[in-house]
Design a protein around this motif. Structure first.
Motif, short mmCIF file in Angstrom:
data_model
loop_
_atom_site.label_atom_id
_atom_site.label_comp_id
_atom_site.label_asym_id
_atom_site.label_seq_id
_atom_site.Cartn_x
_atom_site.Cartn_y
_atom_site.Cartn_z
N ARG A 235 0.94 -10.94 9.03
CA ARG A 235 0.02 -11.95 8.50
C ARG A 235 -1.42 -11.57 8.80
O ARG A 235 -2.30 -11.71 7.94
CB ARG A 235 0.36 -13.32 9.10
N ARG A 236 -1.67 -11.10 10.03
CA ARG A 236 -3.03 -10.72 10.38
C ARG A 236 -3.50 -9.53 9.56
O ARG A 236 -4.65 -9.48 9.11
CB ARG A 236 -3.11 -10.39 11.89
N LEU A 237 -2.64 -8.56 9.35
CA LEU A 237 -3.00 -7.40 8.53
C LEU A 237 -3.39 -7.84 7.11
O LEU A 237 -4.37 -7.35 6.54
CB LEU A 237 -1.84 -6.41 8.47
N ALA A 238 -2.62 -8.78 6.56
CA ALA A 238 -2.91 -9.27 5.21
C ALA A 238 -4.25 -10.01 5.18
O ALA A 238 -5.03 -9.86 4.23
CB ALA A 238 -1.78 -10.18 4.74
N GLU A 239 -4.52 -10.80 6.21
CA GLU A 239 -5.78 -11.55 6.27
C GLU A 239 -6.98 -10.60 6.33
O GLU A 239 -7.99 -10.80 5.64
CB GLU A 239 -5.79 -12.46 7.50
N VAL A 240 -6.88 -9.58 7.17
CA VAL A 240 -7.98 -8.64 7.31
C VAL A 240 -8.20 -7.86 6.03
O VAL A 240 -9.34 -7.64 5.59
CB VAL A 240 -7.74 -7.69 8.50
N ALA A 241 -7.11 -7.44 5.39
CA ALA A 241 -7.23 -6.72 4.12
C ALA A 241 -7.92 -7.58 3.07
O ALA A 241 -8.78 -7.09 2.31
CB ALA A 241 -5.84 -6.28 3.64
N GLU A 242 -7.57 -8.85 3.03
CA GLU A 242 -8.19 -9.76 2.06
C GLU A 242 -9.68 -9.91 2.33
O GLU A 242 -10.51 -9.87 1.40
CB GLU A 242 -7.50 -11.12 2.13
N ARG A 243 -10.05 -10.04 3.59
CA ARG A 243 -11.48 -10.18 3.92
C ARG A 243 -12.23 -8.89 3.64
O ARG A 243 -13.38 -8.91 3.19
CB ARG A 243 -11.65 -10.56 5.39
N ALA A 244 -11.60 -7.76 3.90
CA ALA A 244 -12.26 -6.47 3.63
C ALA A 244 -12.54 -6.31 2.14
O ALA A 244 -13.61 -5.84 1.75
CB ALA A 244 -11.39 -5.34 4.14
N ALA A 249 -15.84 -3.92 1.64
CA ALA A 249 -15.90 -2.94 2.73
C ALA A 249 -15.52 -1.55 2.23
O ALA A 249 -14.52 -1.37 1.55
CB ALA A 249 -14.97 -3.36 3.86
N THR A 250 -16.33 -0.58 2.58
CA THR A 250 -16.04 0.81 2.22
C THR A 250 -15.47 1.59 3.40
O THR A 250 -14.98 2.71 3.23
CB THR A 250 -17.32 1.52 1.76
N THR A 251 -15.53 0.99 4.59
CA THR A 251 -15.12 1.68 5.81
C THR A 251 -14.37 0.73 6.72
O THR A 251 -14.79 -0.41 6.93
CB THR A 251 -16.35 2.22 6.57
N ILE A 252 -13.26 1.21 7.28
CA ILE A 252 -12.53 0.49 8.31
C ILE A 252 -12.69 1.30 9.59
O ILE A 252 -12.35 2.48 9.64
CB ILE A 252 -11.03 0.34 7.97
N PHE A 253 -13.22 0.68 10.62
CA PHE A 253 -13.54 1.40 11.84
C PHE A 253 -12.38 1.40 12.83
O PHE A 253 -11.70 0.39 13.01
CB PHE A 253 -14.76 0.79 12.52
N THR A 265 -3.92 1.94 7.93
CA THR A 265 -3.10 1.08 7.08
C THR A 265 -3.97 0.15 6.24
O THR A 265 -3.77 0.01 5.03
CB THR A 265 -2.13 0.25 7.94
N ILE A 266 -4.93 -0.50 6.88
CA ILE A 266 -5.84 -1.40 6.16
C ILE A 266 -6.67 -0.60 5.15
O ILE A 266 -6.87 -1.04 4.00
CB ILE A 266 -6.77 -2.13 7.14
N ALA A 267 -7.14 0.55 5.54
CA ALA A 267 -7.98 1.37 4.65
C ALA A 267 -7.22 1.75 3.39
O ALA A 267 -7.77 1.69 2.28
CB ALA A 267 -8.45 2.62 5.39
N ARG A 268 -5.96 2.15 3.52
CA ARG A 268 -5.16 2.49 2.34
C ARG A 268 -4.98 1.26 1.45
O ARG A 268 -5.02 1.35 0.21
CB ARG A 268 -3.79 3.03 2.77
N GLU A 269 -4.79 0.12 2.07
CA GLU A 269 -4.54 -1.11 1.33
C GLU A 269 -5.74 -1.51 0.46
O GLU A 269 -5.58 -2.01 -0.65
CB GLU A 269 -4.21 -2.23 2.31
N VAL A 270 -6.96 -1.29 0.99
CA VAL A 270 -8.16 -1.74 0.27
C VAL A 270 -8.93 -0.60 -0.39
O VAL A 270 -9.97 -0.83 -1.00
CB VAL A 270 -9.08 -2.53 1.22
N GLY A 271 -8.44 0.63 -0.26
CA GLY A 271 -9.12 1.76 -0.87
C GLY A 271 -10.40 2.14 -0.16
O GLY A 271 -11.38 2.56 -0.79
N ALA A 272 -10.41 2.03 1.15
CA ALA A 272 -11.59 2.37 1.95
C ALA A 272 -11.30 3.63 2.78
O ALA A 272 -10.17 4.11 2.84
CB ALA A 272 -11.97 1.22 2.87
N ARG A 273 -12.33 4.13 3.40
CA ARG A 273 -12.15 5.26 4.31
C ARG A 273 -12.14 4.75 5.75
O ARG A 273 -12.41 3.56 6.00
CB ARG A 273 -13.28 6.27 4.14
N THR A 274 -11.83 5.61 6.69
CA THR A 274 -11.90 5.24 8.10
C THR A 274 -13.00 6.05 8.79
O THR A 274 -13.35 7.14 8.34
CB THR A 274 -10.56 5.50 8.82
#
Length: 309
Positions: A235-244, A249-253, A265-274
């Motif tokens: 659930r938390r992963l889904a929430e963060v992905a939605e907010r990103a 967001a272009t970057t997940i730190f 995992t989040i970066a792949r989900e939203v199409g961002a880099r790390t």
């Protein structure tokens, strides 16, 4: 007893006493320097910069280790017991808190007592996290990421060193003043670099940047809370992905001392880099120090947030 035997026995006793005295180390002193034991890297950095040649500094957290859950061996507890001053952050490392309370309560400086600490950032508590947040009544320990507060701690540490070692009090104050000048310049660089950006929300693997975001008008979304080793729920992963996504967001730190898998995992989900955003709980790169890591963090932030160079 013959006189010569009495004299020989007396000489032996005196020699033994002299040898023992030479082998003893004055409490809190090594080679004429004040023994300072620090809990983890940001406090070691302050002690070394302010103490200079007048102090002998050791750190309880091994380089490259995650400091939140450090355990102490008997030798480390002994160092705390023998120290002239112990520099720690109450509530951050329970094992250190316990050792200080038992062995060095009257010879300890709590860095968190020098400044007002912020409340822990909002996030979903995962199993095992609450103990860290509640240790200080729900405050965030990562105070060194705010150069302004860090400079205040430096000044207070100089005062405490001067109390423990009055002969070098003036030098401690002078070095703390010089360090404050450097930290003021760092603060100015952050304020200028982050003043005008396309985005003002950062997504991090670990909620460790509340002081930095509060100081410079940013918002942090942490995948986990103050404990970097906690496993986020689906659930938390889904929430963060939605907010990103919503923030563009272009970057997940992610950080240097824990696995980047969750951020990836989040970066792949939203199409961002790390990218790395270092909470500076420790340093692992040769030659790195507080200032070099903070400058690297500023470069990473300005690139991720679309700030003009």
């Amino acid at each position: 007893m013959p006189l010569r035997r009495i004299l020989a026995a007396t000489a032996a006793v005196l020699l033994l006493g002299a040898t023992g005295a030479c082998g003893e180390k004055a409490s809190g002193v090594t080679d004429g320097r004040l023994d300072v034991v620090t809990a983890f890297y940001p406090l070691q950095f302050l002690a070394e910069r302010i103490g200079g040649p007048a102090v002998h500094v050791t750190q309880l957290t091994k380089p490259g280790a995650e400091p939140h859950d450090v355990e102490l061996n008997p030798r480390q507890v002994g160092r705390i017991s023998d120290a002239g001053l112990v520099v720690y952050l109450a509530g951050f490392q329970p094992a250190v808190d316990e050792a200080v309370a038992q062995e060095a309560k009257d010879r300890a400086f709590d860095a968190g007592s020098a400044v007002e600490l912020l409340a822990a950032g909002e996030h979903e508590h995962e199993p095992g996290e609450e103990e860290h947040a509640e240790a200080r009544g729900g405050t965030d320990p990562h105070v060194w990421l705010d150069p302004v507060r860090y400079a205040t701690i430096a000044g207070r540490l100089a005062e405490r060193l001067g109390q423990a070692d009055p002969a070098h009090a003036t030098a401690y104050t002078e070095r703390a003043t010089a360090l404050r000048t450097e930290l003021t310049a760092l603060d100015a660089a952050y304020a200028a670099g982050l003043k005008t950006c396309a985005r003002r929300e950062i997504v991090t693997s670990h909620t460790a940047f509340h002081y930095l975001t509060d100081r410079y008008g940013l918002t942090e979304v942490g995948i986990t809370g103050v404990s970097p080793e906690a496993e986020p729920s689906p659930r938390r992963l889904a929430e963060v992905a939605e907010r990103a996504r919503a923030a563009g967001a272009t970057t997940i730190f992610f950080e240097t001392l824990v696995s980047p898998k969750v951020a990836e995992t989040i970066a792949r989900e939203v199409g961002a880099r790390t990218a790395v955003l270092d909470p500076l709980e420790g340093v692992s790169e040769p030659g790195a120090d507080y200032f070099s890591v903070m400058r690297a963090n500023l470069t990473a932030l300005t690139a991720a947030l679309g700030c003009p160079s």
